[in-house]
Write a protein that holds these residues in place. Structure first.
Motif, short mmCIF file in Angstrom:
data_model
loop_
_atom_site.label_atom_id
_atom_site.label_comp_id
_atom_site.label_asym_id
_atom_site.label_seq_id
_atom_site.Cartn_x
_atom_site.Cartn_y
_atom_site.Cartn_z
N HIS A 78 7.84 14.22 67.86
CA HIS A 78 6.49 14.43 67.24
C HIS A 78 6.60 13.87 65.89
CE1 HIS A 78 5.34 17.59 70.41
NE2 HIS A 78 5.42 16.23 71.11
N GLN A 79 7.58 13.90 65.10
CA GLN A 79 7.57 13.16 63.87
C GLN A 79 7.40 11.78 63.92
OE1 GLN A 79 8.11 15.57 61.30
NE2 GLN A 79 7.81 16.95 62.93
N VAL A 80 7.44 11.19 64.86
CA VAL A 80 7.49 9.77 65.06
C VAL A 80 6.28 9.43 65.89
CG1 VAL A 80 8.77 7.69 65.97
CG2 VAL A 80 10.25 9.53 65.01
N LEU A 81 6.05 9.92 67.13
CA LEU A 81 5.00 9.81 67.83
C LEU A 81 4.28 11.03 68.35
CD1 LEU A 81 6.22 7.09 70.47
CD2 LEU A 81 4.91 6.66 68.65
N SER A 82 3.38 11.35 67.72
CA SER A 82 2.74 12.86 67.67
C SER A 82 2.37 13.17 68.94
CB SER A 82 1.31 12.87 66.73
OG SER A 82 0.49 11.97 67.27
N ASP A 83 2.08 12.50 69.82
CA ASP A 83 1.49 13.00 71.36
C ASP A 83 2.76 12.41 72.38
OD1 ASP A 83 1.63 10.09 71.19
OD2 ASP A 83 -0.41 9.87 72.43
N ALA A 84 3.73 12.21 72.06
CA ALA A 84 4.90 11.86 73.04
C ALA A 84 5.53 13.20 73.39
CB ALA A 84 5.88 11.05 72.26
N GLN A 85 6.05 13.00 74.79
CA GLN A 85 6.62 14.18 75.18
C GLN A 85 8.24 13.88 76.17
OE1 GLN A 85 6.05 17.56 75.21
NE2 GLN A 85 4.35 16.99 74.00
N LEU A 86 8.89 14.41 75.97
CA LEU A 86 10.33 14.19 76.72
C LEU A 86 10.10 14.64 78.34
CD1 LEU A 86 12.94 15.23 74.04
CD2 LEU A 86 12.40 12.94 74.64
N SER A 126 -0.46 2.57 66.46
CA SER A 126 -1.19 2.22 65.03
C SER A 126 -0.20 1.80 64.29
CB SER A 126 -1.61 3.69 64.47
OG SER A 126 -0.50 4.37 64.17
N SER A 127 -0.57 1.24 63.00
CA SER A 127 0.49 0.65 62.18
C SER A 127 1.40 1.53 61.82
CB SER A 127 -0.23 -0.20 61.03
OG SER A 127 -1.24 0.84 60.24
N GLU A 128 0.73 2.87 61.24
CA GLU A 128 1.65 4.03 60.67
C GLU A 128 2.64 4.18 61.75
OE1 GLU A 128 -1.80 4.06 60.95
OE2 GLU A 128 -2.19 3.93 58.78
N THR A 178 4.03 2.38 64.18
CA THR A 178 4.91 1.19 64.33
C THR A 178 6.00 1.46 63.30
OG1 THR A 178 3.20 -0.40 65.38
CG2 THR A 178 5.27 -1.17 64.33
N GLN A 179 5.25 1.80 62.00
CA GLN A 179 6.46 1.88 60.98
C GLN A 179 7.29 3.01 61.20
OE1 GLN A 179 6.40 -0.40 58.34
NE2 GLN A 179 8.33 0.41 58.13
N GLN A 180 6.65 4.06 61.78
CA GLN A 180 7.75 5.42 61.93
C GLN A 180 8.83 4.83 62.91
OE1 GLN A 180 7.71 7.72 59.57
NE2 GLN A 180 6.69 9.38 60.89
N LEU A 181 8.34 4.26 63.89
CA LEU A 181 9.25 3.90 64.98
C LEU A 181 10.63 3.04 64.31
CD1 LEU A 181 6.77 3.14 67.94
CD2 LEU A 181 8.72 4.75 67.72
N LEU A 182 10.06 2.11 63.28
CA LEU A 182 10.94 1.13 62.70
C LEU A 182 11.84 1.98 61.93
CD1 LEU A 182 8.79 -1.89 62.02
CD2 LEU A 182 10.61 -1.75 63.78
N LEU A 193 11.80 10.06 76.82
CA LEU A 193 10.63 9.60 76.49
C LEU A 193 9.74 9.42 77.83
CD1 LEU A 193 8.60 9.06 74.18
CD2 LEU A 193 9.16 6.64 74.40
N ASP A 194 8.76 10.17 78.09
CA ASP A 194 7.84 9.71 79.05
C ASP A 194 7.30 8.38 78.97
OD1 ASP A 194 5.76 9.96 80.90
OD2 ASP A 194 4.69 11.96 80.54
N PRO A 195 7.42 7.68 80.07
CA PRO A 195 6.79 6.19 80.04
C PRO A 195 5.56 6.25 79.74
CG PRO A 195 8.42 6.70 82.02
CD PRO A 195 8.13 8.00 81.26
N ALA A 196 4.57 7.22 80.00
CA ALA A 196 3.18 7.18 79.66
C ALA A 196 2.97 6.95 78.32
CB ALA A 196 2.60 8.35 80.49
N ASN A 197 3.87 7.36 77.49
CA ASN A 197 3.74 7.35 75.96
C ASN A 197 3.90 6.05 75.47
OD1 ASN A 197 5.63 10.29 75.89
ND2 ASN A 197 3.39 9.94 75.68
N LEU A 198 4.31 4.96 76.49
CA LEU A 198 4.51 3.67 76.11
C LEU A 198 3.47 2.83 76.35
CD1 LEU A 198 8.43 3.28 76.64
CD2 LEU A 198 7.38 3.67 74.51
N ASN A 199 2.51 3.33 77.12
CA ASN A 199 1.45 2.25 77.79
C ASN A 199 0.22 2.37 76.90
OD1 ASN A 199 3.16 1.78 79.76
ND2 ASN A 199 2.15 3.51 81.06
#
Length: 217
Positions: A11-19, A45-47, A49-53, A35-41
């Motif tokens: 959640h530090q990277v994607l706040s609504d993501a789940q394993l 946001s720009s924020e 994306t930056q966190q993911l990078l 990572l739940d594939p639904a979280n990729l669909n």
């Protein structure tokens, strides 16, 4: 180490993501918290994306080379049976778990990332095996019979480890989807394997071809 704690890290990277517990394509024997594939669909946001990078949760994916090497281990259990094995850059722990399933005497999942160590521990528990966790490759003591590593050669800084591996263990097995022509006099290409990253990132088909290398010693 709990699943809730690992989800908190995600959640530090994607706040609504789940394993979610996920069966792997072509490797039904193993299951991972991914990572739940639904979280990729959705659009990020720009924020985000930056966190993911900045902080990619690579341990929440099963990368194609790791999947391919894990399958190879399960198909060739004699390569690891009764051996002390170190999985370098273990990530989700998929290869280390396969080694434990195939009868390794001890499997060390080595990764500098604390979240990857947490993921390896939880994934090992999910598959009913035990792993030894290590953060520092150079701090691991005792003899090592086999070193395995998947997708570590993409970073040229890691190539220095090729000599360390040979000096540390009599047998080294590497799998890599980005480096298919390793120019090193002490390593030979053994085979070409197939592996798909999961959840699916839509990688080019070429990246589903995984080169398998072994040392010549």
């Amino acid at each position: 180490m709990t699943l809730a704690a690992l989800n908190d890290e995600l959640h530090q990277v994607l706040s609504d993501a789940q394993l979610v517990a996920t069966r792997l394509p072509g490797l039904p024997e193993l299951e991972l918290w991914l990572l739940d594939p639904a979280n990729l669909n959705r659009a990020f946001s720009s924020e985000e994306t930056q966190q993911l990078l900045d902080q990619p949760p690579y341990w929440s994916f099963c990368w194609g080379s790791g999947l391919a090497l894990a399958r190879w281990v399960l198909e060739h259990p004699q390569q690891v049976r009764d051996k002390r094995v170190l999985d370098f850059g273990s990530g989700s722990g998929i290869v280390a778990i396969a080694c434990a399933k195939a009868g390794a005497q001890q499997t060390i999942a080595c990764d500098i990332d604390p979240q990857a160590q947490m993921a390896s521990a939880l994934n090992a528990q999910l598959n009913g095996v035990s792993l030894t966790l290590a953060a520092d490759y150079f701090a691991v003591t005792g003899d090592i019979d086999l070193i395995v590593a998947a997708d570590v050669l993409y970073d040229s800084d890691n190539c220095v480890f090729l000599e360390h591996f040979r000096q540390r263990a009599p047998r080294v097995i590497l799998a890599d989807s980005r480096v298919r022509d390793l120019q090193h006099p002490c390593y030979t290409r053994l085979n070409t394997l197939q592996g798909q990253t999961w959840p699916d990132l839509g990688e080019p088909l070429a990246f589903r071809e995984v080169a398998l290398y072994g040392n010549n010693d």
